[in-house]
Design an enzyme around this catalytic site. Structure first.
Site: not given
Ligand code: ATP
Length: 319
Positions: A103, A126-127
């Site tokens: 973001d 990856i989050d």
């Protein structure tokens, strides 16, 4: 649109290369030249920009990381610094950009769009912490890595009546913890969404030991919640299990992307090029109900974190 640029920014993620390949190949086939911008917004500002050919993106679909490199440049929030990046693009007649990142990277892409360079964001992290998409590029691969590691920890935990406390990434998003918790049959999952009441967790562990007679216990916990080493010591002191902490760390970021991530990255890369060719910018690509979608970046950044209540309920029913 004659020339587009592509950069990767923020933390890297497996599948970024597959996205770079897809953007490059689809654009070239549409008669658009592609420029690789190295080291994220830093390379943009410093002019570290080279053309990408079809062959430059050959043999990379299976490689983790990003061939373009990634970097963080906090100064990019400053409009004067953004202007330098725009100058670098104008000099090379690059009129649109694909930004692969999280973001923070999207905010940079939005700022550039507002200054006349159409940008499309692709979710590379990856989050899985981007609400407008069910899945980010890299999440599936990281999940596989976590599951493989926890499966191994379980084997040795059983032999020694251990409680393994495994810290996973996620950056305030509990998805990696919750998904891996379900996939590994963990006893307890702790995320920002579940909250963390230490004494209550210790009580539950005692129950797994004394009442349920479990030979081991796996606790999967998201990063940034507690000091897992200290917590594991408390497990040893307060329950019948011997507590051991494992911080999986950056291994979660690496590895060859799974087929799911490769296909996702390819679909998203194609969409990014199609949007730019249609003269659209300021949007980010996502996948919802297996459909590739695009959402205005402003809207995406404003969305509240998705509730994972149904998955959490499922986890609770499985233990
Ligand atoms: P992740 O957190 O998943 O690693 P991210 O893209 O969120 O990825 P950040 O470090 O937040 O990672 O952002 C990456 C880069 O994007 C920053 O180093 C900076 O160059 C740029 N950036 C972040 N926030 C802004 C902003 N508000 N305006 C312009 N650029 C920004």
């Amino acid at each position: 649109v004659k020339r587009i640029g592509i950069l990767t920014s923020g933390g890297d993620a497996p599948g970024m290369n597959a996205a770079i390949r897809a953007v490059t190949r689809v654009a070239l086939k549409s008669g658009v030249e592609v420029y690789g911008i190295y080291d994220g917004y830093r390379g943009l500002v410093e002019g570290y920009i080279e053309p990408l050919t079809r062959n430059d993106v050959g043999d990379i679909i299976d490689r983790g990381g990003t061939i373009l490199g990634s970097a963080r440049l906090p100064e990019f929030k400053d409009p004067a610094v953004q202007e330098k990046g725009i100058m670098q693009l104008r000099k090379r007649e690059i009129d649109a950009l694909v930004v692969i990142g999280g973001d923070g990277s999207y905010r940079g892409a939005l700022a550039l769009t507002n200054q006349g360079i159409n940008c499309i964001g692709l979710p590379g992290t990856i989050d899985n912490d981007i609400t407008c998409t069910d899945s980010t590029i890299g999440f599936d691969t990281a999940l596989s890595t976590v599951v493989e590691a926890v499966d191994k920890l379980r084997d040795t935990s059983s032999s020694h009546h251990r409680c393994s406390v495994v810290e996973v990434m996620g950056n305030h998003c509990g998805d990696l913890a919750l998904w891996s918790g379900i996939a590994c049959g963990a006893e307890i999952v702790i995320t920002a969404q579940t909250g963390f009441e230490e004494t209550e967790v210790l009580e539950r562990l005692k129950e797994f030991d004394v009442v349920k007679k479990k030979r081991h216990a796996i606790v999967v916990i998201s990063e940034k919640i507690t000091d897992v080493d200290a917590f594991a010591k408390k497990v040893s002191l307060n329950t019948g299990f011997s507590g051991r902490a494992t911080v999986l760390g950056h291994v979660q970021r690496g590895g060859s992307p799974t087929p799911i991530d490769r296909v996702l990255a390819s679909r998203m890369g194609e969409k990014a090029v199609d949007l730019l060719l249609a003269g659209i910018g300021g949007q980010c690509v996502g996948i919802k109900d297996n459909q590739i979608i695009a959402v205005p970046i402003e809207e995406a950044l404003d969305m509240p974190r998705a509730s994972r209540k149904r998955l959490q309920d499922l986890f609770d029913r499985l233990v």
